[in-house]
Every structure is written in structure tokens, then in C-alpha cells.
Design an enzyme around this catalytic site. Structure first.
Site, PDB file in Angstrom:
ATOM      1  N   PRO A 170       0.796  -1.230   0.000  1.00 40.06           N
ATOM      2  CA  PRO A 170       0.000   0.000   0.000  1.00 40.06           C
ATOM      3  C   PRO A 170       0.827   1.279   0.000  1.00 40.06           C
ATOM      4  O   PRO A 170       1.855   1.372   0.668  1.00 40.06           O
ATOM      5  CB  PRO A 170      -0.815  -0.111   1.290  1.00 40.06           C
ATOM      6  CG  PRO A 170      -0.104  -1.088   2.140  1.00 40.06           C
ATOM      7  CD  PRO A 170       0.542  -2.056   1.192  1.00 40.06           C
ATOM      8  N   ASN A 171       0.332   2.222  -0.773  1.00 38.77           N
ATOM      9  CA  ASN A 171       0.868   3.591  -0.883  1.00 38.77           C
ATOM     10  C   ASN A 171       2.169   3.678  -1.683  1.00 38.77           C
ATOM     11  O   ASN A 171       2.648   4.782  -1.943  1.00 38.77           O
ATOM     12  CB  ASN A 171       1.053   4.231   0.508  1.00 38.77           C
ATOM     13  CG  ASN A 171      -0.244   4.239   1.291  1.00 38.77           C
ATOM     14  OD1 ASN A 171      -1.257   4.733   0.803  1.00 38.77           O
ATOM     15  ND2 ASN A 171      -0.243   3.665   2.483  1.00 38.77           N
ATOM     16  N   GLU A 217      12.435  -9.676   2.049  1.00 37.44           N
ATOM     17  CA  GLU A 217      11.655  -8.518   2.497  1.00 37.44           C
ATOM     18  C   GLU A 217      12.506  -7.269   2.295  1.00 37.44           C
ATOM     19  O   GLU A 217      13.672  -7.249   2.695  1.00 37.44           O
ATOM     20  CB  GLU A 217      11.319  -8.701   3.979  1.00 37.44           C
ATOM     21  CG  GLU A 217      10.623  -7.502   4.599  1.00 37.44           C
ATOM     22  CD  GLU A 217      10.399  -7.683   6.115  1.00 37.44           C
ATOM     23  OE1 GLU A 217      10.586  -8.810   6.635  1.00 37.44           O
ATOM     24  OE2 GLU A 217      10.054  -6.688   6.766  1.00 37.44           O
ATOM     25  N   HIS A 247      12.645  -2.792   2.437  1.00 33.21           N
ATOM     26  CA  HIS A 247      12.057  -1.487   2.761  1.00 33.21           C
ATOM     27  C   HIS A 247      12.986  -0.404   2.249  1.00 33.21           C
ATOM     28  O   HIS A 247      14.217  -0.553   2.321  1.00 33.21           O
ATOM     29  CB  HIS A 247      11.845  -1.327   4.269  1.00 33.21           C
ATOM     30  CG  HIS A 247      10.924  -2.371   4.822  1.00 33.21           C
ATOM     31  ND1 HIS A 247       9.571  -2.326   4.625  1.00 33.21           N
ATOM     32  CD2 HIS A 247      11.180  -3.517   5.495  1.00 33.21           C
ATOM     33  CE1 HIS A 247       9.020  -3.400   5.184  1.00 33.21           C
ATOM     34  NE2 HIS A 247       9.976  -4.147   5.707  1.00 33.21           N
ATOM     35  N   ASN A 267       7.976  -5.709  -0.745  1.00 30.75           N
ATOM     36  CA  ASN A 267       7.869  -4.560   0.155  1.00 30.75           C
ATOM     37  C   ASN A 267       6.379  -4.442   0.485  1.00 30.75           C
ATOM     38  O   ASN A 267       5.613  -3.869  -0.295  1.00 30.75           O
ATOM     39  CB  ASN A 267       8.394  -3.286  -0.505  1.00 30.75           C
ATOM     40  CG  ASN A 267       8.373  -2.116   0.479  1.00 30.75           C
ATOM     41  OD1 ASN A 267       7.786  -2.200   1.569  1.00 30.75           O
ATOM     42  ND2 ASN A 267       9.011  -1.011   0.101  1.00 30.75           N
ATOM     43  N   ALA A 281       3.043  -0.825   4.873  1.00 34.36           N
ATOM     44  CA  ALA A 281       2.438  -0.800   6.216  1.00 34.36           C
ATOM     45  C   ALA A 281       1.936  -2.176   6.663  1.00 34.36           C
ATOM     46  O   ALA A 281       1.911  -2.470   7.868  1.00 34.36           O
ATOM     47  CB  ALA A 281       1.305   0.207   6.249  1.00 34.36           C
ATOM     48  N   ARG A 331       5.007  10.877  -2.619  1.00 30.07           N
ATOM     49  CA  ARG A 331       4.703  10.617  -1.218  1.00 30.07           C
ATOM     50  C   ARG A 331       5.945  10.873  -0.347  1.00 30.07           C
ATOM     51  O   ARG A 331       6.989  10.252  -0.570  1.00 30.07           O
ATOM     52  CB  ARG A 331       4.294   9.146  -1.105  1.00 30.07           C
ATOM     53  CG  ARG A 331       4.183   8.628   0.277  1.00 30.07           C
ATOM     54  CD  ARG A 331       4.172   7.112   0.308  1.00 30.07           C
ATOM     55  NE  ARG A 331       3.938   6.664   1.670  1.00 30.07           N
ATOM     56  CZ  ARG A 331       4.176   5.449   2.106  1.00 30.07           C
ATOM     57  NH1 ARG A 331       4.627   4.537   1.268  1.00 30.07           N
ATOM     58  NH2 ARG A 331       3.952   5.133   3.351  1.00 30.07           N
ATOM     59  N   ARG A 387      12.729   4.678  12.728  1.00 31.08           N
ATOM     60  CA  ARG A 387      11.448   5.404  12.694  1.00 31.08           C
ATOM     61  C   ARG A 387      10.580   5.019  13.900  1.00 31.08           C
ATOM     62  O   ARG A 387      11.099   4.533  14.897  1.00 31.08           O
ATOM     63  CB  ARG A 387      10.775   5.134  11.340  1.00 31.08           C
ATOM     64  CG  ARG A 387      11.641   5.570  10.157  1.00 31.08           C
ATOM     65  CD  ARG A 387      10.997   5.283   8.820  1.00 31.08           C
ATOM     66  NE  ARG A 387       9.776   6.062   8.645  1.00 31.08           N
ATOM     67  CZ  ARG A 387       8.901   5.847   7.654  1.00 31.08           C
ATOM     68  NH1 ARG A 387       9.132   4.888   6.769  1.00 31.08           N
ATOM     69  NH2 ARG A 387       7.822   6.599   7.552  1.00 31.08           N
ATOM     70  N   TYR A 422      11.135   8.850   1.116  1.00 27.78           N
ATOM     71  CA  TYR A 422      11.107   7.838   0.055  1.00 27.78           C
ATOM     72  C   TYR A 422      11.722   8.290  -1.275  1.00 27.78           C
ATOM     73  O   TYR A 422      11.791   7.492  -2.210  1.00 27.78           O
ATOM     74  CB  TYR A 422       9.652   7.384  -0.179  1.00 27.78           C
ATOM     75  CG  TYR A 422       9.019   6.769   1.051  1.00 27.78           C
ATOM     76  CD1 TYR A 422       9.493   5.568   1.574  1.00 27.78           C
ATOM     77  CD2 TYR A 422       7.956   7.390   1.710  1.00 27.78           C
ATOM     78  CE1 TYR A 422       8.941   4.999   2.713  1.00 27.78           C
ATOM     79  CE2 TYR A 422       7.380   6.824   2.849  1.00 27.78           C
ATOM     80  CZ  TYR A 422       7.881   5.632   3.343  1.00 27.78           C
ATOM     81  OH  TYR A 422       7.328   5.074   4.469  1.00 27.78           O
TER      82      TYR A 422
HETATM   83  C1  DQA Z   1       8.170   1.025   3.931  1.00 27.75           C
HETATM   84  C2  DQA Z   1       8.242   1.225   5.453  1.00 27.75           C
HETATM   85  C3  DQA Z   1       6.879   1.017   6.089  1.00 27.75           C
HETATM   86  O1  DQA Z   1       6.963   1.209   7.493  1.00 27.75           O
HETATM   87  C4  DQA Z   1       5.883   2.014   5.534  1.00 27.75           C
HETATM   88  O2  DQA Z   1       4.594   1.752   6.056  1.00 27.75           O
HETATM   89  C5  DQA Z   1       5.861   2.054   4.051  1.00 27.75           C
HETATM   90  C6  DQA Z   1       7.114   1.898   3.298  1.00 27.75           C
HETATM   91  C7  DQA Z   1       9.516   1.349   3.252  1.00 27.75           C
HETATM   92  O3  DQA Z   1       9.701   0.903   2.124  1.00 27.75           O
HETATM   93  O4  DQA Z   1      10.351   2.057   3.824  1.00 27.75           O
HETATM   94  O5  DQA Z   1       4.828   2.318   3.450  1.00 27.75           O
HETATM   95  O6  DQA Z   1       7.876  -0.338   3.676  1.00 27.75           O
END
Ligand code: DQA
Length: 137
Positions: free
Chosen positions: A9-10, A95, A97, A71, A74, A17, A104, A22
Site C-alpha cells: 500500500p501507498n 523482504e 524497505h 515490500n 504498512a 509521497r 522510525r 522515500y
Molecule cells: C516502507 C516502510 C513502512 O513502514 C511504511 O509503512 C511504508 C514503506 C519502506 O519501504 O520504507 O509504506 O515499507
């Protein structure tokens, strides 16, 4: 070699964003460079904002691909279902990120995925995905 990249998501909003966290690049722009860097690899890319669709994509690619880079954004910090899906499939999952989630908020320090993943790469910006590809080679 077939590698599936799955974004949660997102991450469709990368580039606009929270650029301080990011960066300014869309995933689509980054993906073009990634494919050019590894012409020998057949990539598949999927993004969804819906938890169940991410689980279904893991089921789709998880018995035939050579590697999965996930990835889950959230959902990493909330989803027992995604953790179970990683356990249920044959293909190894890395995994990733973009940000260093341990630098964070506390709720980002928990992952339901890491115990079932082959490995974890985080905090290198978009380059986290390239490092994950290298790990499969
Ligand atoms: C994320 C880190 C997550 O905590 C966050 O909710 C994201 C992006 C990252 O790629 O840094 O949406 O996965």
C-alpha cells in the site's frame, strides 16, 4: 531466472509521497533502470493497496518463480496473513524497505514477515530492491 517484485500500500505514490523519506523517483522509473541493469532476469511487477490481493499474488508466483522481492509497506507491521503466505509458498522471499524502519516510529520495528523471509534488506532507498536482486544471483 524469474523474479517477482511485489509492492504494497501507498507505494504507487512513490515520487510524490513523503519525498524526504522515500525520494523523488516513481517505482515505474526505477523499475526501467532495474530491468536494464539485469537483462538476464525476467521480472514481474505487481502493486496493490489491498492486503488480500498481495496474498493472492504471492500464491500466483510462489510456486514457479525463482525469487520474490516483497515490500509489503504498512502491512509488514500488521499482517499475520502475509506472514503465513510467505510460509505457505515454495519460492524464497526477500523482504525489503526503502527506509530504515528501525530508525522510525516504534510500530515500524515489528515485522510479521521477517521470521518467514529468507532475508531482510532495508534503509538503502530504492537501491534496497537492487541489493535484493543481487542476493538472488
Ligand atoms: C516502507 C516502510 C513502512 O513502514 C511504511 O509503512 C511504508 C514503506 C519502506 O519501504 O520504507 O509504506 O515499507
Amino acid at each position: 531466472m524469474k523474479i517477482s517484485i511485489i509492492n504494497g500500500p501507498n507505494l504507487n505514490l512513490l515520487g510524490q509521497r513523503e519525498p524526504g523519506i522515500y525520494g523523488n523517483q516513481t517505482f515505474e522509473q526505477y523499475f526501467i533502470d532495474l530491468q536494464a541493469k539485469f537483462p538476464q532476469i525476467e521480472f514481474d511487477y505487481f502493486q496493490s493497496n489491498i492486503e488480500g490481493e498481495l496474498i493472492e499474488q504471492l500464491h500466483r508466483v510462489g510456486f514457479s518463480f525463482d525469487g520474490i522481492i516483497l515490500n509489503a509497506a504498512a502491512y509488514t507491521h500488521t499482517s499475520v496473513g502475509l506472514g503465513d503466505a510467505i510460509k505457505a509458498i515454495d519460492t524464497s522471499v526477500i523482504e525489503v524497505h526503502i527506509s530504515n524502519t528501525f530508525a522510525r516510529e516504534d510500530f515500524r520495528h515489528t515485522s510479521y514477515l521477517t521470521p518467514n523471509a529468507k532475508g531482510l534488506i532495508l534503509g538503502f532507498g530504492m537501491d534496497s530492491y537492487r541489493l535484493a536482486v543481487e542476493s538472488f544471483l
